[in-house]
Design a protein around this motif. Structure first.
Motif, short mmCIF file in Angstrom:
data_model
loop_
_atom_site.label_atom_id
_atom_site.label_comp_id
_atom_site.label_asym_id
_atom_site.label_seq_id
_atom_site.Cartn_x
_atom_site.Cartn_y
_atom_site.Cartn_z
N SER A 12 -9.15 8.22 -7.99
CA SER A 12 -9.43 7.15 -7.04
C SER A 12 -10.32 6.09 -7.67
O SER A 12 -10.10 4.89 -7.48
CB SER A 12 -10.09 7.74 -5.79
OG SER A 12 -10.36 6.74 -4.85
N THR A 13 -11.31 6.53 -8.42
CA THR A 13 -12.20 5.59 -9.12
C THR A 13 -11.41 4.76 -10.13
O THR A 13 -11.56 3.54 -10.21
CB THR A 13 -13.33 6.35 -9.83
OG1 THR A 13 -14.08 7.07 -8.85
CG2 THR A 13 -14.25 5.40 -10.58
N ALA A 14 -10.56 5.43 -10.90
CA ALA A 14 -9.73 4.73 -11.89
C ALA A 14 -8.78 3.75 -11.21
O ALA A 14 -8.58 2.63 -11.67
CB ALA A 14 -8.95 5.73 -12.73
N ASN A 18 -8.52 -0.29 -11.71
CA ASN A 18 -7.27 -0.93 -12.09
C ASN A 18 -6.84 -1.99 -11.08
O ASN A 18 -6.31 -3.04 -11.46
CB ASN A 18 -6.17 0.11 -12.28
CG ASN A 18 -6.36 0.91 -13.54
OD1 ASN A 18 -6.93 0.43 -14.51
ND2 ASN A 18 -5.90 2.14 -13.54
N LEU A 19 -7.08 -1.75 -9.80
CA LEU A 19 -6.75 -2.75 -8.78
C LEU A 19 -7.59 -4.01 -8.97
O LEU A 19 -7.08 -5.13 -8.84
CB LEU A 19 -6.96 -2.18 -7.38
CG LEU A 19 -5.93 -1.14 -6.94
CD1 LEU A 19 -6.34 -0.53 -5.59
CD2 LEU A 19 -4.54 -1.73 -6.85
N CYS A 48 6.51 -4.32 -11.06
CA CYS A 48 5.75 -3.30 -11.80
C CYS A 48 4.48 -2.90 -11.06
O CYS A 48 4.16 -1.71 -10.97
CB CYS A 48 5.41 -3.83 -13.20
SG CYS A 48 6.86 -4.06 -14.24
N ILE A 49 3.77 -3.87 -10.54
CA ILE A 49 2.55 -3.57 -9.78
C ILE A 49 2.88 -2.75 -8.55
O ILE A 49 2.21 -1.76 -8.24
CB ILE A 49 1.80 -4.86 -9.41
CG1 ILE A 49 1.27 -5.55 -10.69
CG2 ILE A 49 0.66 -4.59 -8.43
CD1 ILE A 49 0.76 -6.95 -10.46
N ASN A 50 3.92 -3.13 -7.83
CA ASN A 50 4.35 -2.40 -6.64
C ASN A 50 4.73 -0.97 -6.99
O ASN A 50 4.37 -0.03 -6.27
CB ASN A 50 5.52 -3.12 -5.97
CG ASN A 50 5.82 -2.57 -4.61
OD1 ASN A 50 4.92 -2.28 -3.83
ND2 ASN A 50 7.09 -2.44 -4.31
N HIS A 51 5.41 -0.78 -8.09
CA HIS A 51 5.79 0.56 -8.55
C HIS A 51 4.54 1.42 -8.79
O HIS A 51 4.48 2.58 -8.37
CB HIS A 51 6.62 0.46 -9.82
CG HIS A 51 6.88 1.77 -10.49
ND1 HIS A 51 7.79 2.68 -10.01
CD2 HIS A 51 6.32 2.33 -11.59
CE1 HIS A 51 7.78 3.75 -10.79
NE2 HIS A 51 6.90 3.55 -11.76
#
Length: 64
Positions: A12-14, A18-19, A48-51
């Motif tokens: 979750s932290t990662a 990334n978000l 790609c982001i949605n994936h």
């Protein structure tokens, strides 16, 4: 000790990092830029982001 809770919290932290990185990198793009596909069988940036978001959502649902 490595537990499912520790793995989920770390993931979750990662994911949050990334978000933030995605937002800072791609937020300035116009819709036609982020949706641009260089070819019919090639994904756009937004594809790609949605994936990645869908994959992470499914993964975290399985781990909870």
């Amino acid at each position: 000790m490595l537990t499912t809770k520790v793995l989920v919290e770390g993931g979750s932290t990662a994911l949050n990092k990334n978000l933030k990185r995605i937002n800072s990198t791609f937020n300035s793009l116009l819709p036609n830029q982020i949706n641009w596909k260089p070819g019919l069988k090639i994904r756009s940036t937004v594809d790609c982001i949605n994936h990645l978001l869908i994959t992470n959502e499914l993964y975290f649902k399985l781990k909870k």
